[in-house]
Design a protein around this motif. Structure first.
Motif, PDB file in Angstrom:
ATOM      1  N   ASN A   1       0.822  -1.223   0.000  1.00 25.71           N
ATOM      2  CA  ASN A   1       0.000   0.000   0.000  1.00 25.71           C
ATOM      3  C   ASN A   1       0.850   1.265   0.000  1.00 25.71           C
ATOM      4  N   SER A   2       1.837   1.311  -0.854  1.00 23.41           N
ATOM      5  CA  SER A   2       2.760   2.442  -0.875  1.00 23.41           C
ATOM      6  C   SER A   2       2.778   3.106  -2.246  1.00 23.41           C
ATOM      7  N   ASN A   3       3.476   4.253  -2.335  1.00 24.32           N
ATOM      8  CA  ASN A   3       3.535   5.015  -3.581  1.00 24.32           C
ATOM      9  C   ASN A   3       4.959   5.461  -3.871  1.00 24.32           C
ATOM     10  N   PHE A   4       5.339   5.296  -5.137  1.00 24.41           N
ATOM     11  CA  PHE A   4       6.616   5.813  -5.626  1.00 24.41           C
ATOM     12  C   PHE A   4       6.293   6.876  -6.661  1.00 24.41           C
ATOM     13  N   ASN A   5       6.587   8.140  -6.345  1.00 24.85           N
ATOM     14  CA  ASN A   5       6.275   9.245  -7.246  1.00 24.85           C
ATOM     15  C   ASN A   5       7.555   9.833  -7.818  1.00 24.85           C
TER      16      ASN A   5
ATOM     17  N   THR B   1       8.865  -8.452  -2.447  1.00 28.01           N
ATOM     18  CA  THR B   1       7.417  -8.646  -2.467  1.00 28.01           C
ATOM     19  C   THR B   1       6.756  -7.278  -2.514  1.00 28.01           C
ATOM     20  N   ILE B   2       5.884  -7.064  -3.503  1.00 27.59           N
ATOM     21  CA  ILE B   2       5.193  -5.788  -3.646  1.00 27.59           C
ATOM     22  C   ILE B   2       3.697  -6.041  -3.752  1.00 27.59           C
ATOM     23  N   LYS B   3       2.917  -5.383  -2.880  1.00 26.70           N
ATOM     24  CA  LYS B   3       1.460  -5.558  -2.854  1.00 26.70           C
ATOM     25  C   LYS B   3       0.779  -4.195  -2.914  1.00 26.70           C
ATOM     26  N   SER B   4      -0.209  -4.046  -3.785  1.00 28.36           N
ATOM     27  CA  SER B   4      -1.069  -2.861  -3.828  1.00 28.36           C
ATOM     28  C   SER B   4      -0.267  -1.562  -3.759  1.00 28.36           C
TER      29      SER B   4
ATOM     30  N   LEU C   1       4.647 -10.156  -7.045  1.00 29.44           N
ATOM     31  CA  LEU C   1       3.862  -8.939  -7.244  1.00 29.44           C
ATOM     32  C   LEU C   1       2.386  -9.249  -7.102  1.00 29.44           C
ATOM     33  N   THR C   2       1.683  -8.445  -6.309  1.00 25.51           N
ATOM     34  CA  THR C   2       0.236  -8.613  -6.124  1.00 25.51           C
ATOM     35  C   THR C   2      -0.451  -7.264  -6.243  1.00 25.51           C
ATOM     36  N   ASN C   3      -1.515  -7.194  -7.082  1.00 23.93           N
ATOM     37  CA  ASN C   3      -2.260  -5.942  -7.289  1.00 23.93           C
ATOM     38  C   ASN C   3      -1.359  -4.818  -7.732  1.00 23.93           C
TER      39      ASN C   3
END
Length: 163
Positions: free
Chosen positions: A114-118, A136-139, A161-163
């Motif tokens: 549940n994170s953001n890379f801008n 592992t990356i989710k949402s 990777l998920t979502n």
């Protein structure tokens, strides 16, 4: 700068703001199999925000912003460590060094939820640069106007990777 944790020690940083435009090497350095929890904390500028060696770092609701794109270092650099990022935002955490991503990991594990890379990639580096270990990356979303590099540059990693 926060450093010098003893072997096996646990510490937390809660609700803090670090605003530094100096070329300090690390704001937080964790080693010796220590565990650090960062929660509701903001980092602005600085060269490398967190350096971890053989340790565990948990990021929850952390925001990291850097505008100096000429810097040649990752915002987060970890070797043989366990990193967990939840509801965390990285803004412009890229560099001009092809060997330094917004987050660079060597072995160990990196879990992002549940994170953001801008705008945290380019012109020569990715948002995440990984060598070995698990990713592992989710949402999580990656947003960037730069089309010259990939969001994830991985070598010898197990990726989920998920979502």
């Amino acid at each position: 700068t926060i450093e010098g944790m003893k072997q096996g020690q646990e510490a937390s940083i809660l609700g803090s703001t670090f605003d530094s435009n100096i070329s300090t090497r690390y704001i937080v350095e964790v080693s010796n199999q220590a565990k650090l929890t960062l929660s509701s904390t903001t980092f602005t500028e600085a060269t490398t925000i967190v350096f971890s060696d053989y340790s565990t770092i948990v990021f929850t609701s952390v925001t990291i912003t850097r505008s100096a794109t000429s810097r040649r270092a990752s915002c987060i650099y970890a070797m043989n460590s366990q990193l967990s990022l939840t509801t965390t935002t990285l803004n412009s955490c890229h560099s001009n060094d092809s060997e330094a991503g917004g987050i660079t990991t060597r072995d160990g594990s990196l879990t992002i939820t549940n994170s953001n890379f801008n705008n945290s990639k380019g012109p020569v580096t990715s948002s995440i640069l990984g060598f070995g270990g698990n990713l592992t990356i989710k949402s999580t979303t990656f947003t960037s106007s730069d089309a010259t590099t990939a969001d994830i540059n991985s070598s010898n990693q197990v990726i989920k990777l998920t979502n």
